[in-house]
Design an enzyme around this catalytic site. Structure first.
Site, PDB file in Angstrom:
ATOM      1  N   SER A  60      34.923  21.776  73.957  1.00  0.00           N
ATOM      2  CA  SER A  60      34.228  23.053  74.094  1.00  0.00           C
ATOM      3  C   SER A  60      34.083  23.643  72.700  1.00  0.00           C
ATOM      4  O   SER A  60      34.691  23.180  71.744  1.00  0.00           O
ATOM      5  CB  SER A  60      35.063  23.989  74.959  1.00  0.00           C
ATOM      6  N   LYS A  61      33.294  24.696  72.630  1.00  0.00           N
ATOM      7  CA  LYS A  61      33.094  25.382  71.375  1.00  0.00           C
ATOM      8  C   LYS A  61      34.437  25.840  70.788  1.00  0.00           C
ATOM      9  O   LYS A  61      34.718  25.659  69.611  1.00  0.00           O
ATOM     10  CB  LYS A  61      32.219  26.614  71.645  1.00  0.00           C
ATOM     11  N   ARG A  62      35.249  26.395  71.657  1.00  0.00           N
ATOM     12  CA  ARG A  62      36.524  26.936  71.204  1.00  0.00           C
ATOM     13  C   ARG A  62      37.448  25.818  70.699  1.00  0.00           C
ATOM     14  O   ARG A  62      38.015  25.890  69.626  1.00  0.00           O
ATOM     15  CB  ARG A  62      37.201  27.697  72.357  1.00  0.00           C
TER      16      ARG A  62
ATOM     17  N   ALA B 287      36.597  22.889  69.637  1.00  0.00           N
ATOM     18  CA  ALA B 287      36.072  22.296  68.413  1.00  0.00           C
ATOM     19  C   ALA B 287      36.464  23.151  67.218  1.00  0.00           C
ATOM     20  O   ALA B 287      36.919  22.645  66.196  1.00  0.00           O
ATOM     21  CB  ALA B 287      34.555  22.159  68.510  1.00  0.00           C
ATOM     22  N   GLU B 288      36.306  24.454  67.379  1.00  0.00           N
ATOM     23  CA  GLU B 288      36.667  25.354  66.281  1.00  0.00           C
ATOM     24  C   GLU B 288      38.139  25.196  65.917  1.00  0.00           C
ATOM     25  O   GLU B 288      38.500  25.116  64.747  1.00  0.00           O
ATOM     26  CB  GLU B 288      36.353  26.806  66.663  1.00  0.00           C
TER      27      GLU B 288
END
Ligand code: GLU
Length: 496
Positions: A263-265, A267-268
């Site tokens: 997810s975006k989170r 990955a960050e």
């Protein structure tokens, strides 16, 4: 041409192009290229106006271009089946929704949100845990199946709000063959009567997607696994229209190294750039990203790893796409990046480096010095912009010394470095080359009976400001006598 493969990448411009979206585009592109005359189509699915993000379409197009994926038909180069933006095809969806109503496959529904909510509550109370607007409940709702025909017409004429819903059959097993996942089946019993046309007159994803895939003569739908559960709804729609559905292929999810969907989170958290634009801005090599993404869920079936976009287009087959999730390994991406980066000549890299340096206010030396510096540096970094960090000392005197490296500047360092300075000061310009510079260093350490590092480390700090980097003697040769002496003097003064 009859029988020619036509695939589409159909992103919604609700955000910038995610790395997973780029892989979907790539697999479509590669599949098209693997087939004689295959076409890769870009369709912008922009019917959700609330979620529209300014600039997203441009970002999608720029990302595909950057990777070298040529769009055969799209908003910028339309073919015969346009427009290629769904917002420009609104009337078409109305016609087709109407056609389904006339065929008895869909119906107008006038229920308000409140009325639907009440129906749900009523059913929940009587023990139905997941009430739906379906074959059973539609009988007691306000729609063109329950209301007299003249009343329906009156409501439509009066401009009353309505949606069009698909008449999902009560009990039917919907089956299809997925080219990656094999046989898939779903029960229609779990489905709502899908809304096809919303009350604002916009089509839902399902209607627009099916109508467009049909009208655009798409032969294969290749998309992410998250759309698998939409496919039975699409199959029902194809059936309702009496159209042949395209072949389906659902790509495995991209997984985070720590497990779970990337997810975006996540990955960050793991330092993985999410948007394609970030890879562009961070100066990744497009060939590396393409090669890496191609292998994220697919392999050519031997142990080869390095392939250009063109080669990949020849090698790609859908039957070699994995069913299981593919883990995003950032180290592997950097490995690819190093490969494609190091493959380029110093001259090519120099031209690419100039604008990057300029944007960072770093002035580069002329090509006579720049090219050999790049040659020395390029095997030690993974990305082009890192040349500027690691190679900064080629372009300017160190302003400060790396803190970690300074731990190696010991009490005897200044003495050893001055002694070495004394030796090389006597060199004339022609002697100032790597082999002699190294020889002098050996003489000093032998004389003082100390290890190599005792002098090498402080000398590196003095000349480069860093604790690691390219070959020190070759670097000094390139910097030239004046610069090296000046830097040694500065270090002796500052570090004592
Ligand atoms: N518009 C959908 C998306 O954003 C398309 C899904 C599909 O390929 O059918 O991914």
């Amino acid at each position: 041409m009859e029988g020619t493969v036509r695939v589409r990448f159909a992103p919604s411009p609700t955000g910038f192009l995610h790395i997973g979206g780029l892989r979907t585009a790539l697999y479509n592109y590669l599949f098209a290229r693997s087939q004689p005359g295959g076409k890769f189509i870009l369709r912008i699915e922009d019917t959700d106006q609330n979620r529209y993000v300014e600039g997203a379409e441009e970002d999608i197009i720029r990302s595909l271009e950057w990777c070298g994926m040529k769009v055969d038909e799209g908003p910028k180069n339309p073919g015969d089946v346009g427009p290629y933006r769904q917002s420009e095809r609104k009337e078409l969806y109305h016609e087709y929704a109407k056609e389904l109503v006339e065929k008895g496959e869909a119906y107008y529904a006038f229920d308000t949100t409140d009325e639907i909510e009440q129906m749900r509550e009523r059913l929940q109370k009587s023990g139905n845990p997941s009430p739906k607007y379906d074959a059973v409940t539609r009988q007691s709702m306000k729609n063109s199946l329950t209301l007299p025909q003249d009343e329906v017409q009156k409501r439509l004429d009066a401009g009353e709000e309505f949606v069009v819903r698909l008449k999902v059959p009560r009990r039917e097993t919907i089956r299809f063959e997925d080219l990656i996942r094999g046989h898939v089946s779903f029960e229609s019993k779990g489905l709502d009567d899908q809304v096809l046309l919303k009350s604002d007159g916009m089509p839902t994803y399902h209607l627009a997607n099916v109508v467009d895939d049909h009208l655009m003569k798409i032969t294969h739908v290749i998309r992410g696994e998250e759309w698998l559960s939409s496919t039975p709804k699409h199959i029902l729609l194809y059936n309702a229209f009496g159209w042949e559905p395209p072949k389906m292929a659902h790509l495995p999810l991209i997984m985070s190294p720590s497990g779970g969907k990337l997810s975006k989170r996540k990955a960050e958290e793991e330092g993985i750039p999410v948007n394609t634009g970030a890879y562009i801005e961070q100066h990744y090599e497009p060939d590396a990203l393409v090669n890496f993404l191609a292998f994220l869920g697919w392999s050519p079936g031997d142990d080869s790893e390095i392939h250009s976009l063109e080669e990949l287009g020849r090698l790609f087959t859908l039957d070699r796409v994995n069913k299981g999730g593919a883990v995003f390994n950032h180290k592997k991406l950097l490995w690819y990046n190093e490969h494609y980066f190091r493959e380029q000549s110093a001259a090519v890299l120099a031209e690419r480096l100039k604008p990057i340096a300029k944007a960072r206010n770093i002035s580069l030396p002329d090509d006579d010095h720049l090219l050999p510096a790049i040659s020395l540096l390029k095997d030690r970094v993974s990305k082009i912009d890192e040349l500027l960090n690691m190679g900064r000392f080629f372009f300017e005197d160190p302003k400060e010394y790396d803190k970690n490296a300074l731990k190696k500047w010991k009490d005897d360092s200044a003495g050893l470095v001055s002694e070495y300075r004394g030796m090389i000061e006597g060199y004339d310009e022609s002697q100032f080359e790597a082999a002699s510079l190294k020889k002098s260093l050996e003489e000093v350490i032998n004389k003082n009976e100390v290890g190599f590092g005792k002098l090498m480390m402080p000398l590196r700090i003095a000349v480069t400001g860093q604790g690691f980097g390219p070959d020190l003697f070759e670097s000094m040769e390139l910097l030239g006598k004046d610069t090296v002496l000046r830097r040694i003097d500065a270090a002796l003064e500052r570090l004592g």
